[in-house]
Design a protein around this motif. Structure first.
Motif, PDB file in Angstrom:
ATOM      1  N   TYR A 132     104.274  87.030  62.723  1.00 57.44           N
ATOM      2  CA  TYR A 132     103.492  85.922  62.206  1.00 57.44           C
ATOM      3  C   TYR A 132     104.402  84.989  61.422  1.00 57.44           C
ATOM      4  O   TYR A 132     105.422  85.407  60.874  1.00 57.44           O
ATOM      5  CB  TYR A 132     102.388  86.421  61.256  1.00 57.44           C
ATOM      6  CG  TYR A 132     101.267  87.166  61.939  1.00 57.44           C
ATOM      7  CD1 TYR A 132     101.395  88.522  62.238  1.00 57.44           C
ATOM      8  CD2 TYR A 132     100.083  86.523  62.280  1.00 57.44           C
ATOM      9  CE1 TYR A 132     100.369  89.210  62.866  1.00 57.44           C
ATOM     10  CE2 TYR A 132      99.058  87.202  62.907  1.00 57.44           C
ATOM     11  CZ  TYR A 132      99.206  88.543  63.202  1.00 57.44           C
ATOM     12  OH  TYR A 132      98.193  89.225  63.824  1.00 57.44           O
ATOM     13  N   GLN A 163     103.996  82.078  58.291  1.00 61.07           N
ATOM     14  CA  GLN A 163     103.086  81.535  57.289  1.00 61.07           C
ATOM     15  C   GLN A 163     103.720  80.358  56.583  1.00 61.07           C
ATOM     16  O   GLN A 163     104.831  80.470  56.039  1.00 61.07           O
ATOM     17  CB  GLN A 163     102.700  82.618  56.273  1.00 61.07           C
ATOM     18  CG  GLN A 163     101.653  82.164  55.271  1.00 61.07           C
ATOM     19  CD  GLN A 163     101.332  83.249  54.241  1.00 61.07           C
ATOM     20  OE1 GLN A 163     102.163  84.072  53.908  1.00 61.07           O
ATOM     21  NE2 GLN A 163     100.090  83.249  53.749  1.00 61.07           N
ATOM     22  N   ALA A 195      97.121  80.327  55.965  1.00 58.64           N
ATOM     23  CA  ALA A 195      96.997  81.666  56.540  1.00 58.64           C
ATOM     24  C   ALA A 195      98.140  81.910  57.526  1.00 58.64           C
ATOM     25  O   ALA A 195      98.697  80.969  58.087  1.00 58.64           O
ATOM     26  CB  ALA A 195      95.653  81.802  57.251  1.00 58.64           C
ATOM     27  N   PRO A 196      98.478  83.146  57.739  1.00 59.73           N
ATOM     28  CA  PRO A 196      99.516  83.449  58.736  1.00 59.73           C
ATOM     29  C   PRO A 196      99.068  83.030  60.136  1.00 59.73           C
ATOM     30  O   PRO A 196      97.891  83.117  60.473  1.00 59.73           O
ATOM     31  CB  PRO A 196      99.652  84.974  58.662  1.00 59.73           C
ATOM     32  CG  PRO A 196      99.032  85.363  57.379  1.00 59.73           C
ATOM     33  CD  PRO A 196      97.977  84.355  57.097  1.00 59.73           C
TER      34      PRO A 196
END
Lengths: 114, 112
Positions: free
Chosen positions: B34, B36, B41-42
Motif C-alpha cells: 500500500y 499512503q 487512507a492507504p
C-alpha cells in the motif's frame, strides 16, 4: 465495488466525552471489520477485529472498555472512544476484506481531543 | 506480528530507482503493498499470493519469497507522485478470521 464509507472524517471533542466512528460497507457484506489507529509518522496499528454478531477481538494492550466496538449488522461496524483524552488523538481507520485480492479501507477519521 | 520494513526512509531524485524490503517473522500467506499520502487512507498497490510470484504495474513491481518470508517492492524511474509512505501487509483476505497487519512503513520522498 467493495466500498467502505467511514464517518466522520474528522472530529474535535472535549476531554472526557465519547466519540463514535462509523464504518459502513456500501455494496458488500462485511462480516469482519478491522480497526486501526495511526499516530503521526507511525504505522497503522491494528486495535481490534470486529465480527458481526459476536464480541470483538482486541489486540494486546488495547483497552476494550475504552474502545467499544459494535458490529450489529453485516454492513455497519462502530468504534466508540469513551472518555476520550488528548492522548487518544489519532487517525482511526477501518478496513474490511473486500474481495479476494485485497482489503477495502474507509477514508479515516482524524480525532482531536482538546 | 508486525512485518519489519527497510529502509525506514529514503529520498530519491526523480528518475532514480528504489527498493523497499518487507520481512516477517511468521509465515506469509500473502503480501500486500500500500501507499499512503499524508492525511489520507492507504491505497492498495498490489497483492502477491504465491511464493515466488512477481508482479508489476507500470514502473512499480514486487516480488515475494515465501521461504524467506520476505517481499520487496521495486520502484523504477521514480516520479514525484511516488512520494508517500509505503506499507507492506500480511493477511489472508479469503479467511475473514485472519487479521491483517501492516509493516513498519517506509517513507519515500522523490525530489525534482
Amino acid at each position: 465495488g467493495a466500498v467502505v464509507s467511514q464517518h466522520p472524517s474528522w472530529v474535535i471533542c472535549k476531554s472526557g466525552t465519547s466519540v463514535k466512528i462509523e464504518c459502513r460497507s456500501l455494496d458488500f457484506q462485511a462480516t469482519t471489520m478491522f480497526w486501526y489507529r495511526q499516530f503521526p509518522k507511525q504505522s497503522l496499528m491494528l486495535m481490534a477485529t470486529s465480527n458481526e454478531g459476536s464480541k470483538a477481538t482486541y489486540e494486546q494492550g488495547v483497552e476494550k472498555d475504552k474502545f467499544l466496538i459494535n458490529h450489529a449488522s453485516l454492513t455497519l461496524s462502530t468504534l466508540t472512544v469513551t472518555s476520550a483524552h488528548p492522548e487518544d488523538s489519532s487517525f482511526y481507520i477501518c478496513s474490511a476484506p473486500g474481495n479476494l485480492y485485497g482489503y477495502t479501507f474507509g477514508s479515516g477519521t482524524r480525532l482531536t481531543v482538546v | 506480528q508486525q512485518p519489519v520494513q527497510s529502509p525506514q526512509a529514503v529520498i530519491l531524485r526523480e528518475g532514480e530507482d528504489a527498493v523497499i524490503n518487507c520481512s516477517s517473522s511468521k509465515a506469509l500467506y500473502s503480501v500486500h503493498w500500500y501507499r499512503q499520502k499524508h492525511g489520507e487512507a492507504p491505497v492498495f498497490l498490489m497483492i502477491l499470493l504465491k511464493g515466488g510470484e512477481q508482479k508489476g504495474h507500470e514502473k512499480i513491481s514486487a516480488s515475494f519469497n515465501e521461504k524467506k518470508q520476505q517481499s520487496s517492492l521495486y520502484l523504477t524511474a521514480s516520479q514525484l507522485s511516488y512520494s508517500g509512505t509505503y506499507f507492506c501487509g500480511t493477511g489472508d483476505p479469503a479467511n475473514t478470521g485472519n487479521q491483517f497487519y501492516f509493516g513498519t512503513g517506509t517513507s519515500l520522498t522523490v525530489i525534482p
